[in-house]
Structure formats: structure tokens, C-alpha cells
Scaffold this active site. Structure first.
Site, PDB file in Angstrom:
ATOM      1  N   ASP B  23       0.997  -1.174   0.094  1.00  0.00           N
ATOM      2  CA  ASP B  23      -0.062   0.196   0.134  1.00  0.00           C
ATOM      3  C   ASP B  23       0.884   1.279  -0.050  1.00  0.00           C
ATOM      4  O   ASP B  23       1.779   1.143   0.848  1.00  0.00           O
ATOM      5  CB  ASP B  23      -0.745   0.077   1.185  1.00  0.00           C
ATOM      6  CG  ASP B  23      -2.272  -0.771   1.127  1.00  0.00           C
ATOM      7  OD1 ASP B  23      -2.390  -1.488   0.100  1.00  0.00           O
ATOM      8  OD2 ASP B  23      -2.870  -0.613   2.130  1.00  0.00           O
ATOM      9  N   LYS B  80      -8.164   0.664  -5.089  1.00  0.00           N
ATOM     10  CA  LYS B  80      -9.292   0.024  -4.508  1.00  0.00           C
ATOM     11  C   LYS B  80     -10.657   0.843  -5.215  1.00  0.00           C
ATOM     12  O   LYS B  80     -10.640   1.898  -5.081  1.00  0.00           O
ATOM     13  CB  LYS B  80      -9.339   0.292  -2.967  1.00  0.00           C
ATOM     14  CG  LYS B  80      -8.412  -0.747  -2.270  1.00  0.00           C
ATOM     15  CD  LYS B  80      -8.357  -0.667  -0.814  1.00  0.00           C
ATOM     16  CE  LYS B  80      -7.248  -1.033  -0.419  1.00  0.00           C
ATOM     17  NZ  LYS B  80      -7.126  -2.585  -0.120  1.00  0.00           N
ATOM     18  N   ARG B 164      -6.266 -20.354   6.655  1.00  0.00           N
ATOM     19  CA  ARG B 164      -6.448 -21.923   7.307  1.00  0.00           C
ATOM     20  C   ARG B 164      -7.700 -22.340   6.988  1.00  0.00           C
ATOM     21  O   ARG B 164      -7.972 -23.725   6.403  1.00  0.00           O
ATOM     22  CB  ARG B 164      -6.138 -22.183   8.910  1.00  0.00           C
ATOM     23  CG  ARG B 164      -4.570 -21.903   9.068  1.00  0.00           C
ATOM     24  CD  ARG B 164      -4.604 -22.494  10.637  1.00  0.00           C
ATOM     25  NE  ARG B 164      -3.173 -22.660  11.290  1.00  0.00           N
ATOM     26  CZ  ARG B 164      -2.280 -23.474  11.087  1.00  0.00           C
ATOM     27  NH1 ARG B 164      -2.778 -24.710  10.277  1.00  0.00           N
ATOM     28  NH2 ARG B 164      -1.203 -23.557  11.564  1.00  0.00           N
ATOM     29  N   SER B 235      -0.963  -1.287   5.981  1.00  0.00           N
ATOM     30  CA  SER B 235      -0.379  -0.228   6.829  1.00  0.00           C
ATOM     31  C   SER B 235       0.790  -0.831   7.562  1.00  0.00           C
ATOM     32  O   SER B 235       1.749   0.210   8.029  1.00  0.00           O
ATOM     33  CB  SER B 235      -1.254  -0.159   7.926  1.00  0.00           C
ATOM     34  OG  SER B 235      -2.484  -0.096   7.482  1.00  0.00           O
TER      35      SER B 235
END
Lengths: 183, 291
Positions: B23, B80, B164, B235
Site C-alpha cells: 500500500d 481500490k 487456514r 499499513s
């Protein structure tokens, strides 16, 4: 026969699968100790050339690979792999390459064409592809053009394509490369 | 041969495998990310941690800002749009973005429908918490999947659970007999053909990355060991003490995710990691948006 596949980043598994279809063993090169294994050829896969170059340097793989190619190790580079072989990078092929030559992803395309020494009706997949702007010596031979741009070349046993034979089911390019490794 | 856009778009994602998508909010950050070895950048006005802090409605970034980042780097640039916001996606296509992230990080524009991504030439990546969500997004035309994780937290726990879960659901489908697949498709609320593909191939038909809360080289290696084909770092990089060094370390950790000695070296002296917040301390669960 055993082929090394550079596995720092990108579509290396697709090359391993193409080799598997031809019944040829391969191994991944992720760091210097992998490179020490015996090998009959090297494949440089597609991906991002900036990432691959940085990792080659950081992992101290750049010089050993360059020297082995200069000493005659057969090599096949596709897309980012072709950029690595060109001048200003590994620099083992006498070609000057333009990155992102077809623009952004909306410029990605398929083509079918003739490739000298390999065959007719070869499917070609171009993904944010480069092309060869100039062949800089007569040691290097043009193998294919699309729309007037050079998209495949061979210099001795170094083979480079702007497109991705490993993304198609056509295994003629890999078979051709294996022939180069045994000659 | 007719150019098949969907194949080409899936194939671009294949080229990103084994890489880190970062990002960035400015051309300067984009250049730092590219130099550190990012395989693509996600251009956005505010990184998820700041979106979370600011609150309010979060929208597509200013196209001019995205163009600035496209001009700054040679690697693919993603951006986005809001879930279901067809017009934002059209605008991003018009500026020739390389990949659109129809993202739960922004405020959803539609509470029911996602974008019909088959109507676009430009590729889409979408988030998923489980196999059913992933296959629904692929049916809508997504050519790349990522875990949702819990964005902007620096907490990897949700990305781990999503990855998972997805992997175990894939293993379950593989182990089924063919006549059980119809019921499985019903339970997953996903098209039978895609369920069958997973049964036969043991993987999604598109590339699957990890995203949400990845903040350290160890986090990235963890996600790769759990089956991610690459990593998004939001971030985690530019909210840390030394972005360039941390970014480069995460890139190396993704390539050599099994080499524990190297991972130890890469984890040294990275400066302060983003502070982060625990998933149970936050009020807004972005992963619950768009199912």
C-alpha cells in the site's frame, strides 16, 4: 538431465510443470546454496524484473549466474527473464529490451505466430510484456516478430522470449530449449 | 487466437506470485516500495490504519493521485473501489489501472451485490474469508483472491484464520467423492463447476494471496507457509519506523519463507513495527463486509 529454475519471484512453478510434462527433472533456485547443485540448463521465469534483479543482488546470485551463462550454461528467459538476459541487467545477450513495451495490463494480448527453429502456429501470451528494441550483434539471431516487433531471439544456447510459452499447453518451446542444452 | 481477457487477467496474477504488494499513498512511497522489491503497489489516499482512525465514509482515491503513482513506478499499480460501486470501477478502468481491488477496506456501496466483474476488461482482486466467498467472487469474474484479514490492525490473526479455513475447505473438497460435490456446492453457495475444479485440482482456479495485518517478515513467512502464493502489506510498512528496510526484509522473507536462519537475520534491527490494535479491541470488523 536436470534444469535449474530461478524461483525468487514470479511464475516459476509453471515452468517446472512444463518440464515435468516433458519428463525432465527441475529444481528451484532461491538462494546461493541452491545454485551449487549440478545442472544442465537454467530457466528465468516471468514476474517483475525489478524484484528479481534486486533479489539476485541481495542474495549474491547475480555474479555466479552471469559467470555460468558466460561459461556456456544454456539459459531460457521468458518475459522478465528476457529482461534479465538483456543489456543493463545480466547483460549476457546482445539485446536491448524495452520494458512494458505494450503499456499496462489492458495492453496484454494473445497472438499466434511462426517462430524460426521452433515451429508454426506457436501460441504466444503477452502479459505487460517487453519486446526487443534492437539486436546489437550478429551473434544473436531473431526468431520471431509480432507486428514488426522482435519477440524472440537466440544467441548460442541463450534463448529469450517476450511471451510466456509456459502459460500455454504447447510444449514445443521447452522441447526446443532442451535440445539446445544437449547440443 | 481470440484474446481471452479473463485468462490474461488471471495470468497477470500468476506473474505476481512469490511477491509482495504494498500500500502506498504518495509517488515517493511508491518509489520506495518499488526500490525495496514490491511486485506491485496499491495506490490509495489513506492506508487502512488511517481509514480506521478517521472513520466516516471511505471512497475510491482521487484519480489524479493514482496517476501520479502510475507515473512514478514501472511495476503494476492497483487501486481500490468500494464493494458494488460499478462507476468507481469504470473510472479506475478508464485510467488503465492494472488491477482493481473491490475492497471491504472502503465503505461498501452496495449491501447485496458485488460488481459483475465479467463486464470489465481490467482485472479484479477480491477478499474472501472462506472458500465459499472466494468461489462466489471468482464466479463474478475476480481473477485473483486474497484473504480479508482485518485490515489496518497490524494483527495477523484474521488472515491466518481465513487462510487456514480456506485451505482446510479445499482439502475437504479434494477428499470427497464426485457425487458429494453437488451438496458441497449447495453448502458453499458456490457454482458447481468451480467446486468441481477445486475437487480436481486441489487449489483455486486463480492465484490466492494473503492480506490483512501482515506487519513483519515473520508474518509474511507464516502466511506463505500456510499456503499463500504472495502477500499484500497494507499499513505495516509505512506505519513503521524504517519503511524501506522493513519492506525489503518482507520481500526476502516471502522468497525464502522456509529458511529460518535467514528469517532471523531479516527480522533484526527493523526499528519499530506499527503499533497495531488487537482484533477484539476494534469496533468495526471490515472482514464482515461483502460476503
Amino acid at each position: 538431465m536436470r534444469i535449474a529454475v530461478l524461483a525468487l519471484q514470479g511464475a516459476f512453478i509453471e515452468h517446472e510443470q512444463a518440464l515435468q510434462r516433458l519428463g525432465v527433472e527441475s529444481f528451484e533456485v532461491r538462494q546461493k546454496k541452491d545454485w551449487l547443485q549440478s545442472k544442465d540448463g537454467l530457466i528465468l521465469p516471468g514476474g517483475e524484473s525489478t524484484v528479481q534483479m534486486r533479489l539476485l543482488r541481495e542474495l549474491s546470485l547475480l555474479e555466479p549466474i552471469r559467470q555460468d551463462i558466460l561459461n556456456g550454461l544454456p539459459v531460457f528467459g521468458t518475459c522478465a527473464g528476457m529482461i534479465l538476459l538483456s543489456q543493463g541487467h545480466l547483460g549476457t545477450m546482445d539485446i536491448r529490451v524495452r520494458r512494458n513495451a505494450y503499456g499496462r495490463q489492458l495492453g496484454s494480448f494473445n497472438a499466434v505466430g511462426k517462430v524460426a527453429e521452433v515451429g508454426d502456429n506457436i501460441p504466444m501470451t503477452f502479459i505487460r510484456a517487453p519486446y526487443i528494441e534492437e539486436i546489437l550483434s550478429d551473434k544473436c539471431r531473431l526468431l520471431a516478430e509480432v507486428d514488426g516487433n522482435i519477440v524472440a531471439a537466440r544467441q548460442g544456447n541463450q534463448l529469450a522470449t517476450a511471451f510466456h510459452p509456459e502459460l500455454t499447453s504447447d510444449i514445443r518451446f521447452h522441447r526446443y530449449f532442451l535440445k539446445l542444452t544437449s547440443s | 487466437m481470440e484474446t481471452n481477457r479473463q485468462d490474461l487477467n488471471r495470468q497477470l496474477a500468476q506473474m505476481l506470485k512469490g511477491g509482495v504488494i504494498m500500500d502506498v499513498t504518495t509517488p515517493e512511497q511508491a518509489r520506495i516500495a518499488e526500490a525495496a522489491g514490491a511486485c506491485a503497489v496499491m495506490a490509495l489516499e489513506r492506508i487502512p490504519a488511517d481509514i480506521r482512525a478517521a472513520g466516516g465514509v471511505s471512497r475510491m482515491s482521487d484519480p489524479k493521485m493514482i496517476r501520479g503513482i502510475q507515473d512514478a513506478v514501472s511495476i503494476p499499480v492497483m487501486a481500490k473501489c468500494r464493494i458494488g460501486h460499478i462507476a468507481e470501477a469504470q473510472i479506475l478502468e478508464a485510467i488503465e489501472i492494472d488491477y482493481i481491488d473491490e475492497s471491504e477496506v472502503l465503505s461498501p456501496a452496495d449491501n447485496i451485490y458485488h460488481i459483475d466483474k465479467t463486464k470489465f476488461k481490467v482485472p479484479f482482486v477480491c477478499g474472501a474469508k472462506n472458500l465459499g466467498e472466494a468461489l462466489r467472487r471468482i464466479a463474478e469474474g475476480a481473477t485473483m483472491i486474497r484473504t480479508k484479514g482485518e485490515p489496518g490492525t497490524g494483527d495477523v490473526v484474521q488472515a491466518v484464520s481465513h487462510m487456514r479455513l480456506m485451505q482446510s475447505e479445499i482439502r475437504r473438497l479434494v477428499s470427497m467423492s464426485e457425487d458429494e460435490l453437488y451438496e458441497a456446492a449447495k453448502q458453499l453457495q458456490a457454482p458447481y463447476e468451480l467446486v468441481r475444479y477445486v475437487h480436481e485440482n486441489g487449489k483455486l482456479p486463480v492465484v490466492n494471496f494473503a492480506a490483512g495485518g501482515v506487519a513483519t517478515p515473520a508474518d509474511a513467512a507464516l502466511m506463505m507457509q500456510l499456503g499463500a502464493e504472495g502477500v499484500f502489506v497494507g499499513s505495516g510498512i509505512f506505519k513503521s519506523g524504517n519503511p524501506a528496510k522493513r519492506a525489503a526484509a518482507i520481500v526476502q522473507a516471502v522468497t525464502n519463507y522456509k529458511d529460518t536462519k535467514l528469517l532471523a537475520e531479516l527480522s533484526e534491527d527493523l526499528g519499530e513495527a506499527m503499533v497495531g490494535i488487537n482484533e477484539h479491541e476494534i469496533e468495526l470488523l471490515m472482514a464482515e463486509r461483502g460476503k
